[in-house]
Design a protein around this motif. Structure first.
Motif, mmCIF file in Angstrom:
data_model
loop_
_atom_site.group_PDB
_atom_site.id
_atom_site.type_symbol
_atom_site.label_atom_id
_atom_site.label_comp_id
_atom_site.label_asym_id
_atom_site.label_seq_id
_atom_site.Cartn_x
_atom_site.Cartn_y
_atom_site.Cartn_z
ATOM 1 N N MET A 71 0.823 -1.217 0.000
ATOM 2 C CA MET A 71 0.000 0.000 0.000
ATOM 3 C C MET A 71 0.856 1.266 0.000
ATOM 4 S SD MET A 71 -0.192 -2.302 2.613
ATOM 5 C CE MET A 71 0.328 -2.172 4.311
ATOM 6 N N GLY A 72 1.966 1.264 0.750
ATOM 7 C CA GLY A 72 2.891 2.390 0.736
ATOM 8 C C GLY A 72 2.289 3.717 1.148
ATOM 9 N N GLU A 73 1.353 3.721 2.084
ATOM 10 C CA GLU A 73 0.686 4.977 2.463
ATOM 11 C C GLU A 73 1.421 5.667 3.617
ATOM 12 O OE1 GLU A 73 -1.359 6.309 0.615
ATOM 13 O OE2 GLU A 73 -2.883 4.942 -0.176
ATOM 14 N N CYS A 74 2.678 6.016 3.369
ATOM 15 C CA CYS A 74 3.533 6.595 4.403
ATOM 16 C C CYS A 74 2.952 7.882 4.974
ATOM 17 C CB CYS A 74 4.901 6.951 3.819
ATOM 18 S SG CYS A 74 5.690 5.635 2.898
ATOM 19 N N GLY A 75 2.453 8.742 4.083
ATOM 20 C CA GLY A 75 2.028 10.081 4.496
ATOM 21 C C GLY A 75 0.851 10.094 5.438
ATOM 22 N N PHE A 76 0.091 9.012 5.472
ATOM 23 C CA PHE A 76 -1.094 8.992 6.326
ATOM 24 C C PHE A 76 -0.772 8.627 7.782
ATOM 25 C CE2 PHE A 76 -4.643 10.076 3.740
ATOM 26 C CZ PHE A 76 -4.232 9.826 2.447
ATOM 27 N N ARG A 77 0.426 8.120 8.009
ATOM 28 C CA ARG A 77 0.851 7.801 9.376
ATOM 29 C C ARG A 77 -0.126 6.874 10.081
ATOM 30 N NH1 ARG A 77 4.338 7.389 9.214
ATOM 31 N NH2 ARG A 77 5.671 8.211 10.859
ATOM 32 N N GLY A 78 -0.384 5.727 9.433
ATOM 33 C CA GLY A 78 -1.252 4.726 10.051
ATOM 34 C C GLY A 78 -0.419 3.590 10.616
ATOM 35 N N GLY A 79 -0.790 3.054 11.774
ATOM 36 C CA GLY A 79 -0.047 1.946 12.363
ATOM 37 C C GLY A 79 -0.737 1.408 13.591
ATOM 38 N N TYR A 80 -0.215 0.299 14.112
ATOM 39 C CA TYR A 80 -0.762 -0.217 15.368
ATOM 40 C C TYR A 80 0.285 -1.042 16.099
ATOM 41 C CZ TYR A 80 -1.303 -5.002 13.500
ATOM 42 O OH TYR A 80 -1.071 -6.250 12.975
#
Lengths: 441, 496
Positions: free
Chosen positions: B317-326
């Motif tokens: 997905m490479g969605e670095c800018g959204f800063r999603g994580g857990y």
């Protein structure tokens, strides 16, 4: 060996020579030495416990989401399970979250964000040209033309330029340098007075005299209601006080997308402007920020629209203005309503709500209630707020969570619920307070 | 530009006085922090880009940022379905648009219903939207073959980085020789060393074995641990799997051995698993620490404390800018878990758009959904390309004399070892630079290729490496690899 093992059980290896204190010649000897004095853990004894954890973290308190809010959550669950209460819902008047209380987002802002999120929409006839223009500009400044790339740690360049332009306009031409702007992951909280210009000058002078670094939390700069008040930015006043101050006083001022008329808390958008920071410190700041890579890019985009909204002549300007005025007019009305109603209640005194989103009324708590609180090992205003929550479902934050003069008691309540609901809430608080005074007379 | 002591007094004479916040008065822990991935070489790359824009002539026409694991910046397209759902969440008017598939609308409505005021603009609770945490739990259960995951043990975060810092913060305690020590790999992703420096904790290095494809050896862990007990109180062990910068995917046996070791030695385990979707090599497979831990049975499954991290920034997905994580915590003390939630609450909540994105990462379209076909195609394409680029990178570097590259089994980077001629090493030292930094600087100045010197990640004394991403588009990557190899040959000749 047993003594060493016992010492180890208490938390750490002792300095007294143990099998691992000597320098061994071979790794094998070391390895077996460690094995011999392996910490013997009884079942259930964890590594990370209240005793062994970071004491500074233990000391942290954040009342806005503290014990009373956890209690409110529990009560909500009970309501969901059908348990009968003297109320049908919990009113979360503890946190400055406008949209959670029903405030609508600004249409233009969400249009631009949608275009940035899913650029296929740039071909859709349902979006105005001015929104598309903004979106293209933002996307072009992003890596791979996507919100999904990391940005520079200081934030997307053109957004920082837009912020600088906004500050310059806001401050009547006092220049802002984009290099001194850092986009951030949201900002922090504040109270509801709007300081006079004189007050700000005095504070700046004091900081100059006493060599203090100034932090000016200005996230509510768009929330000024009192007709006699105006927002004066610390930066502007600093500059107007002349070079002795404007070249010397170190200042960081903060703004956010979470408040104002936008209420975009969830986006975690914000910025800070730094003035007179030592260049080496700025280098250290960027270095520190770089470890977390960058602030959320969608929040940066939201910030861009806040500082670069539709202007007269643009297609979206009318609707934008209407929505903005509606939100701010509403907030001003609720501020007045809250202040007036609280001041009608014996034992409650509420200072004028000149700005921001909260009332912080002072409450009189009778001596018997103070005793009862102490018996429950609670601050008196926490005791009051807990009772309020349990009897009315209204969740506010006790003043002890914010700090107050010894012997005084307060609570913080937001003015965010819709007008009709707010009236009901205020009435309920009034009724509760009178009952409380009678009970603990 | 920087004001030195002499400058300060001159400044004072000019009416400018000494600043309150200076290098000397600032937080000394922050001064020690280094983060090479965005360090001096990257700052120089930015300057060069600026010069190019201003029309300054260079031996290259563009700077290639092969320093950071940012797929979309290098042209990778986001997953269509994810961005559709997110756009619908951002601007719910679009729910009436015929241009969006039904399953995307359903997802968006589901997420919005779980948000305060049905809006992405409201704060969520500090651990993240309940519904999304439940979806994360289900994802973990599917991934781990049915082993249960409790949503209450899952905390959404601002990238995986946010959660890693929070957990490390909890662990740091004690004074002097009882100060918390944390074992981290060499080479490592420098978030760990940076955070330990900031928290003033003791960094305890354990070396991965380059000769055996960066294998993690428990005997090495034991050695380092026993040495560390002299001067600190080791409390935690960090493992990055698949590895960054090394790209190795640890075997199941290795993971079991690590868990056993951690349990025996009383260490809290941090498992950084953000590249769990990036496994390319035949014969390599991702084994989650949680799964292995559970399958090992008591006492490991019931007592070994573990925190495992995942992110929306990597994978396909490479969605670095959204800063999603857990982070999922296992066997954590309930009191400490409450403290962790308290700590997270001060920052209110992780960005809600990032939470929404993460939700889609953990519950993508199912085979029966209308959007499945396109989703699957996009996903396969990204992963297949990454696998091909991993192979190409290894191949080209290993054909180059003086460069040796371990197989890139997973993640997004190559970490080749380069031989540097003694004269170059000497010159670097005279200039006060790490030799591989010197190499990388010259590489940047002459080819525009920006990679990160191995000294930024840690390496065995006397060896030199650099980390380069495998993310540029295939043809460009091929050119870069060739350019880099030619530059290395030239560099070697120049300093022979």
């Amino acid at each position: 060996m047993q003594r060493a093992a016992a010492l180890v059980r208490r938390g750490c290896s002792p300095r007294t020579p143990g099998p691992w204190g000597r320098s061994q010649s071979s790794a094998a000897a070391e390895a077996s030495a460690v094995l011999k004095v392996r910490p013997e853990r009884s079942p259930r004894e964890r590594i990370l416990t209240l005793e062994s954890m970071n004491p500074q973290v233990k000391a942290v308190e954040y009342a806005v989401r503290g014990p009373i809010v956890l209690k409110a959550g529990e009560i909500e669950l009970e309501l969901q399970r059908g348990i009968k209460k003297p109320f049908t819902e919990v009113i979360r008047a503890n946190i400055g979250d406008a949209q959670a209380m029903g405030q609508q987002p600004i249409t233009f802002l969400r249009q631009v964000m949608a275009l940035c999120t899913y650029p296929n929409l740039l071909n859709s006839p349902s979006f105005p040209e001015d929104a598309k223009k903004r979106a293209r500009r933002i996307l072009q400044a992003c890596g791979g033309n996507s919100l999904g790339s990391y940005s520079a740690s200081q934030g997307v360049n053109c957004i920082r330029e837009d912020v600088a332009a906004y500050i310059t306009r806001r401050d009547g031409g006092v220049p802002a340098d984009p290099d001194n702007i850092y986009l951030t992951t949201g900002a922090s909280d504040g109270i509801s007075q709007v300081q006079s210009r004189k007050c700000i000058e005095d504070v700046i002078h004091f900081a100059w005299e006493e060599k203090l670094f100034l932090l000016a939390d200005e996230v509510y700069q768009d929330n000024v209601y009192s007709p006699d008040c105006r927002f004066h930015s610390f930066k502007k006043v600093l500059y107007e006080m002349g070079p002795e101050y404007s070249s010397n006083v170190e200042l960081a001022s903060f703004h956010s997308t979470s408040k104002g008329y936008m209420g975009e808390c969830g986006y975690r958008g914000g910025y800070m402007e730094v003035i007179n920071l030592h260049p080496e410190i700025k280098g250290q700041l960027v270095k520190l920020l770089s470890v977390r890579l960058c602030p959320p890019v969608s929040g940066q985009a939201a910030m861009d629209i806040v500082v670069n909204p539709p202007v007269p002549g643009e297609e979206s300007f009318e609707q934008f203005s209407r929505e903005k005025e509606s939100v701010l007019g509403n907030l001003a009305k609720k501020a007045k309503l809250t202040e007036d109603l609280f001041n009608q209640v014996p034992g409650i005194h509420c200072n004028p709500l000149q700005g921001a989103m909260y009332a912080f009324p002072r409450i009189f708590i009778p001596a018997k209630a103070v005793e009862a609180a102490q018996a429950h090992k609670m601050a008196p205003d926490m005791f009051y707020c807990m009772k309020l929550l349990e009897e009315t479902g209204i969740c506010v934050v006790p003043g002890s969570g914010f700090g107050q003069r010894e012997g005084t008691y307060h609570f913080r309540m937001t003015i965010l619920p819709p007008v009709e609901k707010l009236k009901t809430v205020l009435q309920k608080v009034k009724d509760f307070h009178i009952k409380f005074l009678e009970k603990y007379a | 530009m920087a004001l030195r002591v002499g400058d300060q007094s001159r400044a004072a004479r000019n009416g400018l006085r000494e600043k309150v916040l200076t290098l000397d008065s600032m937080n000394p822990c922050v001064r020690k922090v280094e983060y090479a991935v965005r360090g001096p070489i990257v700052l120089r790359a930015l300057e060069l880009e600026q010069e190019l824009r201003q029309g300054v002539k260079k031996p290259f026409t563009e700077v290639i940022r092969a320093n950071i694991g940012d797929a979309q910046a290098m042209g990778q397209r986001p997953i269509t379905f994810f961005r559709q759902v997110l756009a619908l969440c951002v601007h719910p008017d679009l729910l009436n648009s015929p241009d969006f598939p039904e399953d995307a609308k359903r997802r968006a409505q589901r997420i919005l219903q779980a948000c305060g005021g049905h809006s992405l603009g409201a704060y969520s609770i500090s651990s993240g939207i309940q519904l999304i945490r439940e979806d994360v739990a289900r994802y973990i259960e599917r991934r781990d073959g049915g082993i249960p995951a409790d949503p209450n043990n899952i905390f959404l975060s601002t990238g995986a980085s946010g959660a890693i810092v929070t957990v490390l913060k909890l662990l740091v305690a004690g004074e002097g020789r009882r100060r918390t020590g944390v074992l981290i790999p060499v080479p490592q992703y420098p978030l760990y060393s940076a955070t330990l420096a900031e928290l003033d904790a003791v960094q305890v290095d354990y070396y991965l074995d380059e000769e055996r494809t960066w294998a993690l050896d428990v005997a090495e862990l034991r050695r380092r641990l026993s040495q560390a007990r002299d001067h600190c109180c080791p409390r935690a062990l960090c493992v990055i799997n698949p590895g960054n910068p090394t790209g190795q995917v640890q075997t199941r046996e290795c993971i079991e051995a690590v868990i056993r070791f951690a349990f025996e030695e009383g260490l809290f385990l941090l498992a950084d698993e953000v590249y769990q979707d990036n496994v390319y090599a035949e014969g390599s497979q991702f084994y989650s620490f949680k799964k292995v831990l559970t399958e090992m049975g008591p006492p490991y499954s019931t007592q070994q404390e573990l925190a495992s991290f995942h992110s929306a920034s990597k994978g396909y997905m490479g969605e670095c800018g959204f800063r999603g994580g857990y982070v999922e915590v296992v066997n954590m003390d309930p009191e400490v878990q409450r403290q962790m939630l308290k700590l997270m609450s001060v920052r209110l909540c992780p960005p809600v758009p990032g939470q929404a994105l993460l939700d889609m990462v953990v519950s993508p379209p199912a085979p029966s959904d209308p959007s499945f076909a396109q989703f699957q195609e996009e996903r396969q394409m990204v992963l297949a390309e990454l696998a091909a680029k991993a192979k190409l990178t290894e191949q080209v570097f290993n054909e180059t004399p003086g460069i040796r590259c371990n197989p890139v089994q997973g993640a997004m980077y190559s970490f080749p070892r380069v031989q540097l001629p003694p004269r170059a090493v000497q010159l670097a030292q005279e200039l006060g630079l790490a030799p591989d930094m010197f190499f990388c600087q010259r590489l940047l100045e002459e080819t525009g290729i920006c990679v990160v010197p191995g000294s930024g990640f840690g390496q065995l004394e006397g060896t030199y490496h650099f980390r380069m991403t495998i993310l540029p588009p295939m043809e460009k990557l091929r050119l870069l690899l060739e350019k880099l190899s030619r530059f290395h040959a030239k560099f070697t000749r120049e300093y022979s």
